[in-house]
Design an enzyme around this catalytic site. Structure first.
Site, short mmCIF file in Angstrom:
data_model
loop_
_atom_site.label_atom_id
_atom_site.label_comp_id
_atom_site.label_asym_id
_atom_site.label_seq_id
_atom_site.Cartn_x
_atom_site.Cartn_y
_atom_site.Cartn_z
N ARG A 142 0.82 -1.21 0.00
CA ARG A 142 0.00 0.00 0.00
C ARG A 142 0.86 1.26 0.00
O ARG A 142 0.33 2.38 -0.08
CB ARG A 142 -0.93 0.03 1.24
CG ARG A 142 -1.99 -1.04 1.24
CD ARG A 142 -2.79 -1.03 2.53
NE ARG A 142 -3.93 -0.14 2.49
CZ ARG A 142 -5.20 -0.55 2.33
NH1 ARG A 142 -5.49 -1.81 2.22
NH2 ARG A 142 -6.17 0.31 2.30
N TYR A 145 0.82 4.27 -2.49
CA TYR A 145 -0.31 5.19 -2.31
C TYR A 145 -0.12 6.01 -1.03
O TYR A 145 -0.15 7.24 -1.06
CB TYR A 145 -1.59 4.36 -2.24
CG TYR A 145 -2.87 5.17 -2.15
CD1 TYR A 145 -3.39 5.82 -3.26
CD2 TYR A 145 -3.56 5.27 -0.94
CE1 TYR A 145 -4.58 6.54 -3.18
CE2 TYR A 145 -4.75 5.99 -0.85
CZ TYR A 145 -5.25 6.63 -1.98
OH TYR A 145 -6.43 7.35 -1.89
N ASP A 146 0.11 5.30 0.10
CA ASP A 146 0.19 5.99 1.39
C ASP A 146 1.35 6.98 1.43
O ASP A 146 1.20 8.14 1.81
CB ASP A 146 0.39 4.98 2.53
CG ASP A 146 -0.75 3.97 2.65
OD1 ASP A 146 -1.59 3.92 1.75
OD2 ASP A 146 -0.78 3.23 3.65
N GLY A 148 3.07 8.04 -1.16
CA GLY A 148 2.90 9.03 -2.23
C GLY A 148 2.03 10.19 -1.76
O GLY A 148 2.36 11.36 -1.98
N LYS A 149 0.95 9.85 -1.07
CA LYS A 149 0.05 10.90 -0.55
C LYS A 149 0.72 11.71 0.56
O LYS A 149 0.49 12.90 0.71
CB LYS A 149 -1.25 10.27 -0.04
CG LYS A 149 -2.15 9.73 -1.12
CD LYS A 149 -2.89 10.84 -1.87
CE LYS A 149 -3.92 10.29 -2.83
NZ LYS A 149 -4.59 11.34 -3.61
N GLY A 207 -13.63 -9.98 8.92
CA GLY A 207 -14.70 -8.97 8.81
C GLY A 207 -14.81 -8.07 10.03
O GLY A 207 -15.74 -7.26 10.13
N ASP A 273 -3.65 -4.18 5.62
CA ASP A 273 -5.04 -3.70 5.61
C ASP A 273 -5.35 -3.10 6.99
O ASP A 273 -5.32 -3.81 7.99
CB ASP A 273 -5.96 -4.89 5.32
CG ASP A 273 -7.34 -4.48 4.86
OD1 ASP A 273 -7.66 -4.71 3.69
OD2 ASP A 273 -8.10 -3.95 5.69
P1 NAD Z 1 -10.92 7.34 -9.07
O1 NAD Z 1 -9.92 6.28 -9.34
O2 NAD Z 1 -12.34 7.09 -9.47
O3 NAD Z 1 -10.48 8.72 -9.71
C1 NAD Z 1 -9.16 9.11 -9.88
C2 NAD Z 1 -9.04 9.75 -11.25
O4 NAD Z 1 -7.68 10.18 -11.46
C3 NAD Z 1 -9.39 8.80 -12.39
O5 NAD Z 1 -10.29 9.41 -13.27
C4 NAD Z 1 -8.03 8.53 -13.04
O6 NAD Z 1 -8.12 8.18 -14.40
C5 NAD Z 1 -7.30 9.82 -12.78
N1 NAD Z 1 -5.84 9.69 -12.82
C6 NAD Z 1 -5.08 8.75 -12.23
N2 NAD Z 1 -3.78 8.97 -12.49
C7 NAD Z 1 -3.73 10.10 -13.26
C8 NAD Z 1 -2.66 10.82 -13.87
N3 NAD Z 1 -1.38 10.44 -13.74
N4 NAD Z 1 -2.98 11.90 -14.62
C9 NAD Z 1 -4.28 12.29 -14.78
N5 NAD Z 1 -5.32 11.63 -14.23
C10 NAD Z 1 -5.03 10.55 -13.48
O7 NAD Z 1 -10.87 7.65 -7.50
P2 NAD Z 1 -11.74 8.63 -6.60
O8 NAD Z 1 -12.41 7.81 -5.58
O9 NAD Z 1 -12.54 9.54 -7.44
O10 NAD Z 1 -10.59 9.44 -5.86
C11 NAD Z 1 -10.24 10.76 -6.24
C12 NAD Z 1 -9.14 11.27 -5.31
O11 NAD Z 1 -9.59 11.23 -3.96
C13 NAD Z 1 -7.86 10.45 -5.37
O12 NAD Z 1 -6.77 11.32 -5.28
C14 NAD Z 1 -7.94 9.59 -4.13
O13 NAD Z 1 -6.67 9.24 -3.66
C15 NAD Z 1 -8.67 10.49 -3.16
N6 NAD Z 1 -9.37 9.72 -2.13
C16 NAD Z 1 -10.54 9.07 -2.40
C17 NAD Z 1 -11.16 8.32 -1.42
C18 NAD Z 1 -12.47 7.62 -1.65
O14 NAD Z 1 -12.98 6.98 -0.73
N7 NAD Z 1 -13.10 7.71 -2.81
C19 NAD Z 1 -10.57 8.22 -0.15
C20 NAD Z 1 -9.37 8.87 0.08
C21 NAD Z 1 -8.78 9.63 -0.91
N1 UDP Z 2 -12.89 -5.62 1.69
C1 UDP Z 2 -13.56 -6.83 1.81
N2 UDP Z 2 -14.10 -7.37 0.69
C2 UDP Z 2 -14.03 -6.78 -0.52
C3 UDP Z 2 -13.35 -5.54 -0.65
C4 UDP Z 2 -12.77 -5.00 0.49
O1 UDP Z 2 -13.66 -7.40 2.90
O2 UDP Z 2 -14.58 -7.37 -1.49
C5 UDP Z 2 -12.32 -5.00 2.90
C6 UDP Z 2 -10.85 -4.60 2.79
O3 UDP Z 2 -10.01 -5.68 3.12
C7 UDP Z 2 -10.78 -3.47 3.79
C8 UDP Z 2 -12.17 -2.82 3.71
O4 UDP Z 2 -13.02 -3.81 3.13
O5 UDP Z 2 -10.60 -3.98 5.09
C9 UDP Z 2 -12.20 -1.56 2.87
O6 UDP Z 2 -11.61 -1.84 1.63
P1 UDP Z 2 -11.52 -0.77 0.43
O7 UDP Z 2 -10.65 -1.38 -0.61
O8 UDP Z 2 -12.88 -0.35 0.04
O9 UDP Z 2 -10.85 0.50 1.09
P2 UDP Z 2 -9.55 0.74 2.01
O10 UDP Z 2 -9.00 -0.57 2.49
O11 UDP Z 2 -8.62 1.48 1.14
O12 UDP Z 2 -10.11 1.53 3.13
#
Ligand code: NAD
Ligand code: UDP
Length: 316
Positions: A142, A145-146, A148-149, A207, A273
């Site tokens: 992970r 992502y983690d 990177g953010k 779960g 996770d």
């Molecule tokens: P998503 O995957 O649906 O949307 C991300 C979008 O970014 C996609 O359209 C993808 O094509 C585009 N993208 C990826 N790499 C790119 C690049 N190099 N250049 C241009 N476009 C690029 O995800 P989302 O749920 O809409 O998430 C949007 C943002 O919010 C992300 O930055 C994500 O990390 C953050 N975020 C979302 C959640 C959530 O629960 N949905 C939680 C935490 C953070």
């Molecule tokens: N998860 C699960 N079954 C699925 C998809 C996800 O049990 O089919 C679990 C996953 O292991 C995590 C939680 O649900 O504990 C949330 O997963 P998700 O990928 O939605 O988000 P994140 O882990 O990034 O919060």
């Protein structure tokens, strides 16, 4: 006043909802997306709109446009997508942040970063306040992502300190709603799609791990409220719904609401996770006067209705 607003990742789940709300508010939207995880159908209804423009571009390369504000959402959000090409995930987060911050600096415009609760890793403090520094594995699956953010947050605050840039950093907690990608593996979409298809509901681990689920409309309202705040409001701000559920509770709720005959199927828990996740939103309440208004019960109904209709149209 109407503005020209850049949304990177605008064709994604959250970006498409943000596009809708900004267009409704009278703004122009420039959606930049490379379609790594986004989908054309998310924005199909906007393509003919006179105030919406789509530009296919990868934010890890520089971008030269003229806008009044930037929402930096580009980054795959689901573990399946961000682990598919982890090096690209880090590039999107780090180079994307550098490029968008550089653009904001040249234009002297506010820029918001879509950060994440993943900056807290597998938290040892519960619920998680913004002051908590987190518990993140720097070398796990992970981490692209983690970390990177986290690096992106560092860049945002260094641009603030070094260049006095108006930054806004939002730490988003698990958000769900219509337009989630049915195949991106996130738990809410997975469970709903499995239940509607009568397939086994896949619970990873036992779960007992928890998440706190925020409905997309609440989150987007939080984004737009934060963007309107004065220069000195930078965040990081947690935005999420503090109502916490185990993954088993979510599965049971989805099965009950869909009237599905699906049975629970247990699969191994992926590494790193997080066991517990719940936002402390006292800062968002105090600074933005923001609280979530849609509880899981109601939000799931809207999301289930969305997937029912998309699955039905896919079947024809
Ligand atoms: P998503 O995957 O649906 O949307 C991300 C979008 O970014 C996609 O359209 C993808 O094509 C585009 N993208 C990826 N790499 C790119 C690049 N190099 N250049 C241009 N476009 C690029 O995800 P989302 O749920 O809409 O998430 C949007 C943002 O919010 C992300 O930055 C994500 O990390 C953050 N975020 C979302 C959640 C959530 O629960 N949905 C939680 C935490 C953070
Ligand atoms: N998860 C699960 N079954 C699925 C998809 C996800 O049990 O089919 C679990 C996953 O292991 C995590 C939680 O649900 O504990 C949330 O997963 P998700 O990928 O939605 O988000 P994140 O882990 O990034 O919060």
């Amino acid at each position: 006043m109407a503005k020209r607003i850049l949304i990177t990742g605008g064709a994604g789940f959250l970006g498409s909802h943000l596009s809708d709300r900004l267009i409704e508010a009278g703004h122009e939207v420039l959606c930049v997306d490379n379609f790594y995880s986004g989908r054309r159908e998310n924005i199909a209804h906007l393509m003919q709109h006179p105030r919406f423009e789509l530009f296919r571009h990868d934010v890890s390369f520089p971008l030269y446009v003229e806008v009044d504000a930037i929402y930096n959402l580009a980054c795959p959000a689901s573990p399946i997508h961000y682990q598919r090409d982890p090096v690209q995930t880090t590039k999107t987060n780090v180079l994307g942040a550098i490029n968008m911050l550089g653009l904001a600096k040249r234009l002297k415009v506010p820029i918001m970063q879509a950060s994440t609760s993943e900056v807290y890793g597998d938290p040892t403090v519960h619920p998680q306040p913004e002051e908590y520094w987190g518990n993140v594995n720097p070398i796990g699956i992970r981490s692209c992502y983690d970390e990177g953010k986290r690096a992106a947050e560092t860049l945002f605050f260094d641009y603030r300190r070094q260049h006095d840039l108006p930054i806004k950093v939002v730490r988003i907690f698990n958000t769900y709603g219509p337009r989630m990608d049915p195949d991106d593996g996130r738990v809410v979409s997975n469970f709903i799609v499995q239940a509607l298809k009568g397939e086994p509901i896949t619970i990873y681990g036992d779960g007992s791990q928890t998440r706190s689920f925020c409905y997309v409309d609440d989150l987007i309202r939080g984004f737009m409220t934060l963007m309107e705040t004065p220069h000195d409001v930078t965040g990081p701000l947690n935005i999420g719904n503090p109502n916490e559920f185990t993954i088993t509770q979510l599965a049971e709720l989805v099965v009950a609401k869909t009237g599905s005959s699906s049975k629970i199927h247990y699969l191994p828990l992926p590494s790193d996770d997080p066991q517990q996740r719940q936002p402390d939103i006292s800062q968002a309440k105090a600074v933005l006067n923001w609280t979530p208004t849609v509880e899981l019960d109601e939000g799931l109904d809207a999301t289930i209705a969305y997937f029912r209709s998309t699955l039905a149209s896919a079947a024809h």
